[in-house]
Design a protein around this motif. Sequence first.
Motif, PDB file in Angstrom:
ATOM      1  N   GLY A 197       0.811  -1.210   0.000  1.00 26.36           N
ATOM      2  CA  GLY A 197       0.000   0.000   0.000  1.00 26.36           C
ATOM      3  C   GLY A 197       0.843   1.258   0.000  1.00 26.36           C
ATOM      4  O   GLY A 197       0.547   2.229  -0.716  1.00 26.36           O
ATOM      5  N   ASP A 198       1.902   1.265   0.804  1.00 22.85           N
ATOM      6  CA  ASP A 198       2.795   2.427   0.850  1.00 22.85           C
ATOM      7  C   ASP A 198       3.518   2.625  -0.478  1.00 22.85           C
ATOM      8  O   ASP A 198       3.668   3.755  -0.969  1.00 22.85           O
ATOM      9  N   THR A 199       3.973   1.532  -1.069  1.00 19.42           N
ATOM     10  CA  THR A 199       4.722   1.626  -2.317  1.00 19.42           C
ATOM     11  C   THR A 199       3.823   2.048  -3.475  1.00 19.42           C
ATOM     12  O   THR A 199       4.247   2.802  -4.366  1.00 19.42           O
TER      13      THR A 199
ATOM     14  N   ILE B 192       7.942  -8.557  -4.330  1.00 16.27           N
ATOM     15  CA  ILE B 192       6.549  -8.744  -3.924  1.00 16.27           C
ATOM     16  C   ILE B 192       5.647  -7.722  -4.615  1.00 16.27           C
ATOM     17  O   ILE B 192       4.584  -8.060  -5.140  1.00 16.27           O
ATOM     18  N   TYR B 193       6.100  -6.467  -4.620  1.00 19.66           N
ATOM     19  CA  TYR B 193       5.264  -5.420  -5.224  1.00 19.66           C
ATOM     20  C   TYR B 193       5.014  -5.704  -6.697  1.00 19.66           C
ATOM     21  O   TYR B 193       3.886  -5.572  -7.181  1.00 19.66           O
ATOM     22  N   ALA B 194       6.056  -6.117  -7.411  1.00 24.26           N
ATOM     23  CA  ALA B 194       5.908  -6.379  -8.841  1.00 24.26           C
ATOM     24  C   ALA B 194       5.046  -7.601  -9.123  1.00 24.26           C
ATOM     25  O   ALA B 194       4.579  -7.780 -10.249  1.00 24.26           O
ATOM     26  N   CYS B 195       4.823  -8.419  -8.109  1.00 26.05           N
ATOM     27  CA  CYS B 195       3.912  -9.562  -8.245  1.00 26.05           C
ATOM     28  C   CYS B 195       2.485  -9.195  -7.842  1.00 26.05           C
ATOM     29  O   CYS B 195       1.525  -9.742  -8.394  1.00 26.05           O
ATOM     30  N   ARG B 196       2.345  -8.307  -6.891  1.00 24.07           N
ATOM     31  CA  ARG B 196       1.023  -7.945  -6.365  1.00 24.07           C
ATOM     32  C   ARG B 196       0.342  -6.848  -7.173  1.00 24.07           C
ATOM     33  O   ARG B 196      -0.888  -6.744  -7.187  1.00 24.07           O
TER      34      ARG B 196
END
Length: 251
Positions: free
Chosen positions: A101-103, A134-138
């Motif tokens: 969420g922050d990213t 993780i971010y690039a997957c989510r």
Amino acid sequence: MSFYRGMTCENVTIKGDKGTPITAYVAKTTGVSGKVPGVVLIHHLPGWDDYYMEMTRRFAHAGYNAICHNLYEREGGQNNPDDVAAKVRADGGIADAQMVGDTEAAVQWLRAQPNHNGKVGAIGTCSGGRHAFIYACRKKDVDACADLWGGRVVMGKEELNAKTPVAPIDMTKDLCCPLLGLFGNDDRAPSPEQVNQHEAELKKHGKVHEFHRYDGAGHGFFYWHRPLYRIEQAMDGWSKVYAFFGEHLAK
């Protein structure tokens, strides 16, 4: 590639996970004609520290708008990064979902800049490398991702908990963009065996990636301010980062 000496740097406030205000350090290149890409830097567990401020400016120097958001704002704001990181470490880290969420807010800030070219990359070292993956997957709003020696991508079931409910390697099928990985062969977190396992999963799902492994380097070999630093490996690693982002973001 071109380098630019002009830049502006400042702190801004963005709305992080669940609308919580968090601080981000931004560096914007100046003197560039036309649109420029953006880079989100996801800091390591030592915290939102001077190394990451310098790294953010490094990307502005290279012709990017860059932002590094404070993932530990809730645990101590802008107090001494070492003290805040110690508290975060004692609490078992931050929740992966909160990091996402922050990213996302940092990505949105970059995309709102008037000189943005439409491309955003994510990069992180150590826990930040894990978080970038993780971010690039989510999410589907980054165009390239760089994981620098991110540990705990491969996790056993006994390591999972409410903050880290899914092992990142099990998210590989959802990776939305090309991935760069830089690793030291003397590292144990991740170990060379774990790096191999991670790459095998990427190949299994047909994900575009390039992994580079360095002999004579362990964890944190970019960190010029620590004994971990390995100058030749770090210089080559930075050339790989610039080439990767240049290919996927600057064109």
